[in-house]
Scaffold this active site. Structure first.
Site, PDB file in Angstrom:
ATOM      1  N   ASP A   1      17.952  32.842 -28.330  1.00 45.28           N
ATOM      2  CA  ASP A   1      17.257  31.915 -29.230  1.00 45.28           C
ATOM      3  C   ASP A   1      17.478  32.356 -30.680  1.00 45.28           C
ATOM      4  O   ASP A   1      17.033  33.437 -31.086  1.00 45.28           O
ATOM      5  CB  ASP A   1      15.760  31.941 -28.869  1.00 45.28           C
ATOM      6  CG  ASP A   1      14.921  31.028 -29.739  1.00 45.28           C
ATOM      7  OD1 ASP A   1      15.453  30.428 -30.703  1.00 45.28           O
ATOM      8  OD2 ASP A   1      13.713  30.932 -29.453  1.00 45.28           O
TER       9      ASP A   1
ATOM     10  N   VAL B   1      17.843  22.676 -31.626  1.00 46.19           N
ATOM     11  CA  VAL B   1      17.660  23.899 -32.418  1.00 46.19           C
ATOM     12  C   VAL B   1      16.877  23.592 -33.703  1.00 46.19           C
ATOM     13  O   VAL B   1      16.111  24.432 -34.197  1.00 46.19           O
ATOM     14  CB  VAL B   1      19.021  24.590 -32.672  1.00 46.19           C
ATOM     15  CG1 VAL B   1      19.879  23.840 -33.653  1.00 46.19           C
ATOM     16  CG2 VAL B   1      18.831  26.029 -33.099  1.00 46.19           C
ATOM     17  N   ASP B   2      17.036  22.389 -34.227  1.00 43.35           N
ATOM     18  CA  ASP B   2      16.308  21.966 -35.427  1.00 43.35           C
ATOM     19  C   ASP B   2      14.787  22.033 -35.165  1.00 43.35           C
ATOM     20  O   ASP B   2      14.013  22.611 -35.955  1.00 43.35           O
ATOM     21  CB  ASP B   2      16.749  20.532 -35.769  1.00 43.35           C
ATOM     22  CG  ASP B   2      16.366  20.066 -37.152  1.00 43.35           C
ATOM     23  OD1 ASP B   2      15.824  20.867 -37.926  1.00 43.35           O
ATOM     24  OD2 ASP B   2      16.618  18.883 -37.460  1.00 43.35           O
TER      25      ASP B   2
HETATM   26  N1  AR6 Z   1      18.725  28.779 -30.374  1.00 41.16           N
HETATM   27  C1  AR6 Z   1      20.071  28.654 -30.345  1.00 41.16           C
HETATM   28  N2  AR6 Z   1      20.705  27.533 -29.944  1.00 41.16           N
HETATM   29  C2  AR6 Z   1      19.933  26.494 -29.562  1.00 41.16           C
HETATM   30  C3  AR6 Z   1      18.522  26.544 -29.566  1.00 41.16           C
HETATM   31  C4  AR6 Z   1      17.914  27.753 -29.994  1.00 41.16           C
HETATM   32  N3  AR6 Z   1      16.588  27.902 -30.049  1.00 41.16           N
HETATM   33  N4  AR6 Z   1      18.047  25.342 -29.129  1.00 41.16           N
HETATM   34  C5  AR6 Z   1      19.124  24.585 -28.847  1.00 41.16           C
HETATM   35  N5  AR6 Z   1      20.257  25.276 -29.092  1.00 41.16           N
HETATM   36  P1  AR6 Z   1      21.347  20.381 -31.036  1.00 41.16           P
HETATM   37  P2  AR6 Z   1      23.309  18.879 -32.650  1.00 41.16           P
HETATM   38  C6  AR6 Z   1      21.665  24.848 -28.954  1.00 41.16           C
HETATM   39  O1  AR6 Z   1      21.094  19.195 -30.178  1.00 41.16           O
HETATM   40  O2  AR6 Z   1      24.111  18.559 -31.439  1.00 41.16           O
HETATM   41  C7  AR6 Z   1      18.447  17.390 -33.753  1.00 41.16           C
HETATM   42  O3  AR6 Z   1      17.508  16.437 -33.343  1.00 41.16           O
HETATM   43  C8  AR6 Z   1      21.954  23.702 -28.001  1.00 41.16           C
HETATM   44  O4  AR6 Z   1      22.020  24.175 -26.665  1.00 41.16           O
HETATM   45  O5  AR6 Z   1      20.200  21.183 -31.484  1.00 41.16           O
HETATM   46  O6  AR6 Z   1      24.018  19.354 -33.888  1.00 41.16           O
HETATM   47  C9  AR6 Z   1      18.777  17.294 -35.236  1.00 41.16           C
HETATM   48  O7  AR6 Z   1      17.653  16.896 -36.009  1.00 41.16           O
HETATM   49  C10 AR6 Z   1      23.319  23.248 -28.514  1.00 41.16           C
HETATM   50  O8  AR6 Z   1      24.353  24.082 -27.961  1.00 41.16           O
HETATM   51  O9  AR6 Z   1      22.152  19.970 -32.392  1.00 41.16           O
HETATM   52  C11 AR6 Z   1      19.859  16.273 -35.255  1.00 41.16           C
HETATM   53  O10 AR6 Z   1      19.334  14.952 -35.260  1.00 41.16           O
HETATM   54  C12 AR6 Z   1      23.265  23.534 -30.016  1.00 41.16           C
HETATM   55  O11 AR6 Z   1      22.093  24.349 -30.204  1.00 41.16           O
HETATM   56  C13 AR6 Z   1      20.609  16.516 -33.962  1.00 41.16           C
HETATM   57  O12 AR6 Z   1      19.672  17.122 -33.077  1.00 41.16           O
HETATM   58  C14 AR6 Z   1      23.134  22.316 -30.899  1.00 41.16           C
HETATM   59  O13 AR6 Z   1      22.357  21.320 -30.245  1.00 41.16           O
HETATM   60  C15 AR6 Z   1      21.737  17.492 -34.155  1.00 41.16           C
HETATM   61  O14 AR6 Z   1      22.479  17.570 -32.979  1.00 41.16           O
END
Ligand code: AR6
Length: 178
Positions: free
Chosen positions: A9, A32-33
């Protein structure tokens, strides 16, 4: 010097900057956001809201990066970048994703930071194919590290085992010893 790959994380990392995979509003979301905003506390949203809008509802165009403090996180800064939404790979997605990494590294250097950690930008909700995204992350970070001194530590954070493996094989294919 190696690009580090770490599974877990990103909100737990005590690095100088963690990168957030945000959207153009910078007002939070899922993935992650959402995790970063929850862990940083409500001041993070206030700081994002205070960033100037380029046009209504847009604070950071795709492929760019904005900085805020990290508030309750163990990191010092949050770099909010916006990855491309995957469509068909013909809408400039690779260059836009590369910019997320490169511009974050440029900002880290400008702020004199020692360490930065990236999530797999665009690989969740935005639907970027994992292996293609891992190749871009590995190319940009390795190219940066081979030609710059700072940030000294660059960490690619994988949230799951598939992403961890994709990073390891992308880095190995580009010549980084495993
Ligand atoms: N730590 C590390 N990696 C993580 C975590 C964490 N705590 N949580 C998720 N991931 P995403 P995107 C990974 O969907 O595709 C949001 O709503 C996850 O498994 O977070 O760039 C924003 O506001 C994946 O591999 O981001 C935008 O609207 C990676 O982080 C949209 O999502 C990115 O997944 C952005 O989409």
């Amino acid at each position: 010097m190696k690009i580090e790959v770490w599974q877990g994380d990103i909100t737990t990392l005590a690095v100088d900057a963690i990168v957030n995979a945000a959207n153009e509003s910078l007002l939070g979301g899922g993935g992650v956001d959402g995790a970063i905003h929850r862990a940083a506390g409500p001041q993070l949203l206030d700081a994002c809201r205070a960033l100037p809008e380029i046009r209504p509802g847009m604070r950071c165009p795709t492929g760019e990066v904005r900085e805020t403090p990290a508030f309750d996180l163990p990191a010092k800064h949050v770099f909010h970048t916006v990855g491309p939404v995957w469509q068909d790979g013909l809408r400039d997605e690779p260059a836009l994703l590369a910019n997320c990494y490169w511009k974050s590294l440029q900002l880290a250097e400008k702020l004199d930071l020692e360490s930065i950690a990236f999530p797999a930008v665009s690989c969740g909700v935005f639907g970027y194919p994992l292996h293609q995204a891992a190749h871009i992350a590995a190319t940009e970070t390795l190219t940066w590290q081979r030609s710059h001194h700072q940030p000294r530590r660059i960490i690619l954070v994988a949230y799951n085992a598939a992403t961890y493996k994709a990073y390891q094989s992308a880095l190995a294919a580009l010549g980084q010893p495993v």
